[in-house]
Structures are given as structure tokens and as C-alpha cells.
Design an enzyme around this catalytic site. Sequence first.
Site, PDB file in Angstrom:
ATOM      1  N   TYR A   1      65.793  86.797  33.394  1.00  0.00           N
ATOM      2  CA  TYR A   1      66.671  87.079  34.544  1.00  0.00           C
ATOM      3  C   TYR A   1      67.907  87.853  34.084  1.00  0.00           C
ATOM      4  O   TYR A   1      68.287  88.865  34.691  1.00  0.00           O
ATOM      5  CB  TYR A   1      67.066  85.757  35.201  1.00  0.00           C
ATOM      6  CG  TYR A   1      67.817  85.877  36.510  1.00  0.00           C
ATOM      7  CD1 TYR A   1      67.131  85.949  37.716  1.00  0.00           C
ATOM      8  CD2 TYR A   1      69.205  85.895  36.537  1.00  0.00           C
ATOM      9  CE1 TYR A   1      67.809  86.026  38.922  1.00  0.00           C
ATOM     10  CE2 TYR A   1      69.896  85.977  37.739  1.00  0.00           C
ATOM     11  CZ  TYR A   1      69.192  86.040  38.930  1.00  0.00           C
ATOM     12  OH  TYR A   1      69.874  86.125  40.121  1.00  0.00           O
TER      13      TYR A   1
ATOM     14  N   SER B   1      73.791  90.362  39.963  1.00  0.00           N
ATOM     15  CA  SER B   1      74.197  88.963  39.790  1.00  0.00           C
ATOM     16  C   SER B   1      75.352  88.941  38.810  1.00  0.00           C
ATOM     17  O   SER B   1      75.534  89.894  38.033  1.00  0.00           O
ATOM     18  CB  SER B   1      73.009  88.180  39.208  1.00  0.00           C
ATOM     19  OG  SER B   1      73.417  86.932  38.703  1.00  0.00           O
TER      20      SER B   1
HETATM   21  P1  NAD Z   1      65.284  83.604  47.729  1.00  0.00           P
HETATM   22  O1  NAD Z   1      64.237  82.944  46.893  1.00  0.00           O
HETATM   23  O2  NAD Z   1      65.879  82.837  48.851  1.00  0.00           O
HETATM   24  O3  NAD Z   1      64.727  84.980  48.296  1.00  0.00           O
HETATM   25  C1  NAD Z   1      64.003  85.855  47.476  1.00  0.00           C
HETATM   26  C2  NAD Z   1      63.274  86.847  48.347  1.00  0.00           C
HETATM   27  O4  NAD Z   1      62.487  87.693  47.493  1.00  0.00           O
HETATM   28  C3  NAD Z   1      62.306  86.182  49.335  1.00  0.00           C
HETATM   29  O5  NAD Z   1      62.297  86.893  50.564  1.00  0.00           O
HETATM   30  C4  NAD Z   1      60.953  86.343  48.627  1.00  0.00           C
HETATM   31  O6  NAD Z   1      59.855  86.354  49.528  1.00  0.00           O
HETATM   32  C5  NAD Z   1      61.155  87.694  47.988  1.00  0.00           C
HETATM   33  N1  NAD Z   1      60.193  87.935  46.907  1.00  0.00           N
HETATM   34  C6  NAD Z   1      59.976  87.197  45.803  1.00  0.00           C
HETATM   35  N2  NAD Z   1      58.964  87.726  45.086  1.00  0.00           N
HETATM   36  C7  NAD Z   1      58.541  88.818  45.767  1.00  0.00           C
HETATM   37  C8  NAD Z   1      57.517  89.776  45.558  1.00  0.00           C
HETATM   38  N3  NAD Z   1      56.704  89.731  44.498  1.00  0.00           N
HETATM   39  N4  NAD Z   1      57.362  90.751  46.475  1.00  0.00           N
HETATM   40  C9  NAD Z   1      58.145  90.809  47.584  1.00  0.00           C
HETATM   41  N5  NAD Z   1      59.129  89.931  47.821  1.00  0.00           N
HETATM   42  C10 NAD Z   1      59.326  88.950  46.935  1.00  0.00           C
HETATM   43  O7  NAD Z   1      66.412  84.073  46.695  1.00  0.00           O
HETATM   44  P2  NAD Z   1      67.942  84.553  46.887  1.00  0.00           P
HETATM   45  O8  NAD Z   1      68.804  83.567  46.190  1.00  0.00           O
HETATM   46  O9  NAD Z   1      68.217  84.930  48.280  1.00  0.00           O
HETATM   47  O10 NAD Z   1      67.938  85.850  45.951  1.00  0.00           O
HETATM   48  C11 NAD Z   1      67.970  87.173  46.449  1.00  0.00           C
HETATM   49  C12 NAD Z   1      68.526  88.076  45.367  1.00  0.00           C
HETATM   50  O11 NAD Z   1      69.877  87.706  45.072  1.00  0.00           O
HETATM   51  C13 NAD Z   1      67.755  87.999  44.044  1.00  0.00           C
HETATM   52  O12 NAD Z   1      67.654  89.281  43.477  1.00  0.00           O
HETATM   53  C14 NAD Z   1      68.650  87.109  43.197  1.00  0.00           C
HETATM   54  O13 NAD Z   1      68.487  87.353  41.830  1.00  0.00           O
HETATM   55  C15 NAD Z   1      70.019  87.541  43.683  1.00  0.00           C
HETATM   56  N6  NAD Z   1      71.081  86.583  43.406  1.00  0.00           N
HETATM   57  C16 NAD Z   1      71.045  85.319  43.926  1.00  0.00           C
HETATM   58  C17 NAD Z   1      72.071  84.449  43.635  1.00  0.00           C
HETATM   59  C18 NAD Z   1      72.111  83.069  44.206  1.00  0.00           C
HETATM   60  O14 NAD Z   1      72.978  82.284  43.789  1.00  0.00           O
HETATM   61  N7  NAD Z   1      71.253  82.717  45.129  1.00  0.00           N
HETATM   62  C19 NAD Z   1      73.126  84.848  42.819  1.00  0.00           C
HETATM   63  C20 NAD Z   1      73.124  86.130  42.292  1.00  0.00           C
HETATM   64  C21 NAD Z   1      72.093  86.988  42.598  1.00  0.00           C
END
Ligand code: NAD
Length: 265
Positions: free
Chosen positions: A160, A147
Site C-alpha cells: 500500500y 493517502s
Molecule cells: P472502500 O473499500 O470503502 O472502497 C473501495 C472502492 O474500490 C469500492 O468501491 C470497491 O468496490 C472498489 N474496488 C476495489 N477493488 C476494485 C477493483 N478490482 N476494480 C474496481 N473497483 C474496485 O475504501 P475507501 O476507504 O473508500 O478507499 C478509497 C480510496 O481512498 C482508496 O484508494 C484508499 O487507499 C484511499 N484512502 C482511504 C483512506 C481511509 O482512511 N479510508 C485513507 C487514505 C486513502
Amino acid sequence: MPAGLPLNNKVALITGSTSGIGLALAEALAKAGANIMLNGLGDQGEIETIRTQMADTHNVDVRYHNADMTCPDAIADLVAHTQSAFGRLDIAIANAGIQHVAPVDEFPIEKWDAILAINLSSAFHLTRAALPIMKAQKSGRIINMASAHALVASPYKSAYVAAKHGLAGLTKTVALEIAQDGITCNAICPGYVKTPLVEAQIAPTAKARGISEEAVVRDVLLAAQPTKAFVEYDHLAGMLLYLVSDAGASVNGAVLSIDGGWTAQ
Ligand code: NAD
């Protein structure tokens, strides 16, 4: 299986691929011809629909494993299951992640532990289990979904930010260890992408700061993103497809920003 696609016969495992970024990246890899191991939480019927639609749309083999990223044994089983189902593992993406927003002196201890386990330690367990397979193949790609918060901080996100900074350190260390094994390890650092994880932050951030939800989007989330636009799934998929390609072989240990200029400030 469609012939002539760049990832034909490759196998990709993506943690947290039942939603958001992970699902979009799984879709992009399937479209490029890879067989897919999905993972993540959610309604089992909805996940089965995602699995069959992805397989049918892209004519690839798509499986699902329900490993909980807080359980090291389950992560090892996810990797072992991938190898036994497909016979190889080419691309391992540590993507699962959660968020909690609170001042550090009020931060719930169980939330700290869960965020460190899911956002950081699960990447260690995935890498630890995947490397023997990749070393035997003499090829592989490990991608950690970090991130902008792997590089800079924001208030109220202590767990985080700590986990994502740790993920950058893990990425660099692994990269040095596998540099002569035909494997690369890199981190992708998105700015804000409008996924369910981000949508879920809007109300708590509004509460923590005492401002409206509209103001959170304009003045908090996209305040740091000079483009004033969310990063899109296709932008992330483009970077991923480059990293996993033969042309990406010299990119190793990189912590790659894709944040509209956020961390240039
Ligand atoms: P999201 O909530 O849409 O998806 C998260 C996924 O992780 C889901 O499939 C969920 O089921 C899974 N998950 C959560 N806890 C779990 C567990 N205990 N065991 C197995 N699976 C689990 O979130 P997202 O925004 O798509 O985030 C995905 C990644 O991208 C994360 O690591 C997040 O930190 C990173 N990220 C997101 C953003 C953003 O703006 N959305 C920015 C930077 C980084």
C-alpha cells in the site's frame, strides 16, 4: 438537470465509487450538478439502487460501468464508454483501492500484485485513456486518491505504501506533461477516514500487533493523527470541489495532505 450549479454539464468518472470515499465524492459531484459514471465492485442490485437514488436526488444522469481495476482493457473500455454515453469527460478520479496488512517477509505475492495493480497501475491506465479526450476538450481535471501513506510509511503495509508513493510520483509527472493543455493532475492524501476499507484493517492489525481492536483504533490508527479524529467525507469533498473548480486551475502536480496534521510530524 438543475440550472446554475457549478458543475452543470460536466462529466465525472470515479473509480471505486460503490463504497466509502469514492461514493461520497460521487455524491458531492452529483450535488454540484455533474453527471456521473460510477464504477466499482459489489452487489449489482445494491449498485443499481445507489445509481438511481443518486440520479433522482440530484437530478443528474448517473451511469455505472463494472470495469475491474486489475484489467487495463476494462479501464480503457470504462473511459470509452463514458465518452460515448456523455460525449465528454471533465473529471477523472482514480480512487479504487484495497489494503492488506502483513509483515513484508510474509506478504502474499498475489496481494502485492493486486495492490500495485488496483492502487497504482489503474491510475496510469485511467489517465492514459482520459488524456486524449481532455486534450481535445482543452480542459480536464485528474485527481488521484493517494493517502498520508504517499508521504510517510507505517509497518506491515509495504504494498500500500509503495503504491501510494508511486501514485504521488505519477501525479507529478502527468502534471508536468499536461501543464499547458488546460488540464490539471493532483493527488489528495487523506489521513484515516472511517470507511469499510479502514474498518476491515482493525482486526488484522490487532492480530499482527497482538493488541485489542480498541487499542488499534486509539493507539495505531489515530495515534498518528494529531486531531484524534477521523477525516470526514465532507472535508475531502470540499478539497475536491475546489480542485475541479475554475479557481483550482493553478493547482497542478500537488500532493495535498488532508490528515489532521499526521504528516506534519
Ligand atoms: P472502500 O473499500 O470503502 O472502497 C473501495 C472502492 O474500490 C469500492 O468501491 C470497491 O468496490 C472498489 N474496488 C476495489 N477493488 C476494485 C477493483 N478490482 N476494480 C474496481 N473497483 C474496485 O475504501 P475507501 O476507504 O473508500 O478507499 C478509497 C480510496 O481512498 C482508496 O484508494 C484508499 O487507499 C484511499 N484512502 C482511504 C483512506 C481511509 O482512511 N479510508 C485513507 C487514505 C486513502
